[in-house]
Design an enzyme around this catalytic site. Structure first.
Site, short mmCIF file in Angstrom:
data_model
loop_
_atom_site.label_atom_id
_atom_site.label_comp_id
_atom_site.label_asym_id
_atom_site.label_seq_id
_atom_site.Cartn_x
_atom_site.Cartn_y
_atom_site.Cartn_z
N HIS A 258 15.91 1.51 0.65
CA HIS A 258 14.97 2.47 1.25
C HIS A 258 13.53 2.06 0.96
CE1 HIS A 258 16.49 3.53 -2.66
NE2 HIS A 258 15.34 4.08 -2.92
N CYS A 259 13.35 0.81 0.54
CA CYS A 259 11.98 0.38 0.25
C CYS A 259 11.54 -0.69 1.22
CB CYS A 259 11.89 -0.15 -1.18
SG CYS A 259 12.43 1.06 -2.36
N LEU A 260 12.16 -1.87 1.11
CA LEU A 260 11.67 -3.00 1.89
C LEU A 260 11.73 -2.80 3.39
CD1 LEU A 260 11.46 -4.28 -0.87
CD2 LEU A 260 12.17 -6.40 0.15
N VAL A 262 11.25 -0.18 4.84
CA VAL A 262 10.42 0.99 5.18
C VAL A 262 8.95 0.76 4.88
CG1 VAL A 262 9.98 3.41 4.55
CG2 VAL A 262 12.33 2.58 4.82
N ASP A 263 8.65 0.37 3.63
CA ASP A 263 7.26 0.36 3.17
C ASP A 263 6.33 -0.49 4.04
OD1 ASP A 263 8.40 1.91 1.27
OD2 ASP A 263 8.23 0.46 -0.35
#
Ligand code: SAJ
Length: 417
Positions: A258-260, A262-263
């Site tokens: 849920h980071c790469l 998305v961010d």
């Protein structure tokens, strides 16, 4: 002093535990009541926080998990660690907005509010501050203080934890910065002050965009190297011997979590929306990384074809579903897209992943165990996630064919990305 941590997930819980350990009175606000009951029962659901850590915090009498914001009455410090997902590729700041609106009800003079959630530059000053001021009738900078400090939690990383990872800190003015520094100075070993929250917000996005873009680079390189008959994995490992100026990234079946995924899109969204331009590195990286599951299916088709089998009707065994090794997290995992594509082509899809809980198991995928029978019965196996618990030799020896997307296997029946 009372500290409120809003959100007790993989970011907020370590902050709460550390604040308790150094002597603060901590209220952990968590709206998911299952999580609250887990915390009260000292049953951790966060990888790096053990049940014993929770029990010790509860026993200290200075940790209160709750879903009731009113327990935050009279807080001196509030830290917001809520999710900032994408909704149809658009940043969703609704969790920050509701956390801020709730905190504004119990905001008192002299308090400090700190945002940790990953978001685009400007969110702290342009979204968080107005909500706090309107909800409390107080004036930021004069009556209360505001800052931003990005999280750098790396779940499962035994070398870099919350305390020894340098913490970037910022404030909307000098007094806010000094209060943010005072708080985190009690929690971590090293602070990295920057001049305003915008620089701190951009720092976090830069860190993750750098990672995302470099993964896309080696993914695209892998596609071409294979066509050129060159072993990109060897080249990457050899390049990694350069003691300066190179960072090792490896190809994979796609970029999950849920980071790469998305961010970086927070940045490209802001550049497009506010400047009417395109952040080409981010958009290119998204295209390449999102293409990897399709590329894996193309390679699978070719391997089956060479063995005289159509993908339709073939039994395809996915070894691993989680987005990265030794976790059960299937959120945004490339395997979700892999399953969709394989089923669209009429393959019979089975999967092995003991880390993934039953209620998260993909629809229409038969759950099997890692045995020589299941490996031999499949027309092809795809190593999607290289969990440490997998017996890689068994996979090499028992598979009819195997496409290795993580470069963990050797042997004649093995092809790799
Ligand atoms: N991946 C590759 N090749 C690589 C590295 C990763 O294909 O060389 C893939 C993984 O398989 C996975 C995805 O990318 O599907 C993300 O992997 P990750 O290792 O970045 O793991 P995350 O997303 O759980 O956490 C990252 C971490 N960043 C790191 O520097 C390790 C974490 O520290 C960050 O805090 C987190 O992003 C975040 O919060 O942004």
């Amino acid at each position: 002093e009372k500290v409120v941590i809003v959100g007790q997930g993989y970011v907020g819980l370590p902050v709460a535990m550390r604040a308790v350990a150094v002597g603060y009175d901590v209220v952990g606000v968590e709206l998911d009541s299952r999580r609250v009951s887990g915390l009260i029962a000292a049953t951790s659901y966060v990888e790096d926080i053990g049940d014993a850590d929770l029990a010790a915090a509860l026993a200290s009498g200075r940790y209160l998990p709750t879903d009731d914001y009113r327990r935050s009455e009279g807080f001196a410090i509030a830290v917001i660690t809520v999710p900032t997902p994408l909704r149809e590729s658009i940043p969703d700041l609704s969790y920050i907005q509701s956390a801020a609106a709730s905190l504004a009800q119990t905001l008192s003079i002299g308090a400090t509010v700190i945002l940790e959630s990953t978001t685009y530059p400007g969110t702290t000053e342009e979204l968080l501050v107005p909500i706090l001021e309107q909800g409390s009738g107080l004036v930021a900078g004069r009556d209360f203080y505001v800052g931003y400090s990005p999280e750098r939690i790396d779940p499962g990383n035994s070398r870099w934890g919350f305390v020894n990872t340098p913490k970037v800190v910022s404030g909307i003015d000098a007094e806010s910065l000094s209060r943010v520094k005072e708080f985190y100075g009690n929690l971590v070993e090293q602070l990295v002050p920057v001049s305003t929250p915008k620089e701190a917000e951009l720092t976090k996005l830069l860190e993750n965009t750098f990672r995302h873009v470099n993964i896309a680079l080696v993914n695209e390189l892998a596609i071409f190297a294979t066509q050129l008959g060159v072993n990109v994995w060897e080249a990457i490992d050899a390049a990694a011997t350069k003691p300066f100026g190179f960072m090792r990234f490896t190809p994979g079946p796609g970029v999950g979590g849920h980071c790469l995924p998305v961010d970086p899109s927070y940045l490209s969204w802001q550049v497009r929306k506010m400047l009417g331009q395109s952040f080409r590195f981010v958009e290119l990286a998204n295209d390449i990384n999102n293409h990897m599951p399709d590329y894996v299916v193309q390679r699978t088709m070719r391997m089956l074809n060479d063995a005289g089998n159509a993908l339709r009707g073939s039994r395809v065994l996915l070894v691993g579903l989680a987005y990265k090794r030794d976790t059960g997290d299937i959120r945004e995992s490339p395997s979700v897209r892999l399953v969709e594509l394989l089923q669209e082509y009429g393959a019979l899809v089975q999967a092995i992943d003991g880390h993934v809980e039953a209620h998260r198991w993909p629809v229409g995928v038969e759950r099997v165990e890692l045995t020589s029978e299941t490996l031999g019965a499949a027309d092809i196996a795809i190593l999607v996630t290289d969990h440490a618990r997998f017996d890689f030799e068994l996979i090499e020896q028992s598979s009819t064919l195997v496409l290795d997307t993580r470069n963990r296997l050797r042997g004649p029946s093995v092809e790799r990305l």
